[in-house]
Design a protein around this motif. Structure first.
Motif, PDB file in Angstrom:
ATOM      1  N   GLN A  99       0.885  -1.162   0.000  1.00 27.82           N
ATOM      2  CA  GLN A  99       0.000   0.000   0.000  1.00 27.82           C
ATOM      3  C   GLN A  99       0.924   1.214   0.000  1.00 27.82           C
ATOM      4  O   GLN A  99       1.521   1.551   1.015  1.00 27.82           O
ATOM      5  N   ALA A 100       1.048   1.827  -1.175  1.00 30.46           N
ATOM      6  CA  ALA A 100       2.082   2.845  -1.380  1.00 30.46           C
ATOM      7  C   ALA A 100       1.478   4.211  -1.648  1.00 30.46           C
ATOM      8  O   ALA A 100       0.459   4.329  -2.335  1.00 30.46           O
ATOM      9  N   GLY A 101       2.156   5.231  -1.137  1.00 27.69           N
ATOM     10  CA  GLY A 101       1.765   6.606  -1.398  1.00 27.69           C
ATOM     11  C   GLY A 101       2.042   6.979  -2.841  1.00 27.69           C
ATOM     12  O   GLY A 101       2.794   6.296  -3.547  1.00 27.69           O
ATOM     13  N   PRO A 102       1.462   8.083  -3.304  1.00 30.40           N
ATOM     14  CA  PRO A 102       1.563   8.460  -4.721  1.00 30.40           C
ATOM     15  C   PRO A 102       2.983   8.762  -5.187  1.00 30.40           C
ATOM     16  O   PRO A 102       3.273   8.608  -6.379  1.00 30.40           O
ATOM     17  N   ASP A 103       3.868   9.130  -4.300  1.00 24.64           N
ATOM     18  CA  ASP A 103       5.244   9.452  -4.688  1.00 24.64           C
ATOM     19  C   ASP A 103       6.259   8.452  -4.133  1.00 24.64           C
ATOM     20  O   ASP A 103       7.455   8.752  -4.074  1.00 24.64           O
ATOM     21  N   PHE A 104       5.797   7.261  -3.754  1.00 27.37           N
ATOM     22  CA  PHE A 104       6.695   6.252  -3.191  1.00 27.37           C
ATOM     23  C   PHE A 104       7.031   5.221  -4.267  1.00 27.37           C
ATOM     24  O   PHE A 104       6.137   4.567  -4.807  1.00 27.37           O
TER      25      PHE A 104
END
Length: 156
Positions: A99-104
């Motif tokens: 579950q990754a953030g938009p800039d990860f």
């Protein structure tokens, strides 16, 4: 004592109990010598690691979350092998979801937490192919989910 059990002890690792399914599916299926293990989330006795990596979960905690998934996968492997991890011939593939953030973008680094554990515990048999994918959401809000396909020894 089995070789893998001895390795676990030398690493100071105690496997959790194999989790039971929370819906209409099974923990693993076996066809011949191939076992497919259902996705294991980053949950442990302390509640696990929830959240979005790169937003409210650090890279380091994401790696820990993947390691927790690996421990849960090993527990399922042990259950599928009648309690003896020496019956694992090879981890064939891990399919990993963060579950990754938009800039990860360090998703592969997160999944190294599980990949490294497989090799630490199973040696050469732990070396595997894998997919590492960033996701919008993981079930129950956990940070990481990983499933596996393994080859096991004949039951004869």
């Amino acid at each position: 004592m089995s070789q893998v059990k001895a390795r676990l002890e030398s690493l100071g690792i105690t496997l959790p109990a194999a989790a039971t399914p929370v819906a209409n599916y099974v923990s693993y299926t076996r066809t011949g010598n191939i076992v497919n293990i259902s996705g294991q989330i980053s949950v442990d006795a302390n509640g696990g690691i929830k959240g979005t990596v790169g937003v409210d979960v650090s890279l380091e905690d994401g790696v820990k979350a993947a390691r927790i998934c690996g421990l849960n996968l090993l527990a399922q492997m042990q259950a599928a092998c009648d309690g003896d991890l020496d019956n694992v011939v090879r981890v064939l593939k891990l399919n990993a979801f963060v579950q990754a953030g938009p800039d990860f973008y360090d998703i592969p680094k997160v999944i190294n937490g599980c990949s490294d554990l497989m090799v630490e515990v199973l040696g050469e048999a732990g070396k595997h192919a894998r997919s590492a994918v960033g996701m919008y959401k993981i079930p129950l809000g956990f940070a990481v989910e990983i499933d596996a396909q393994i080859e096991v020894k004949d039951r004869r």
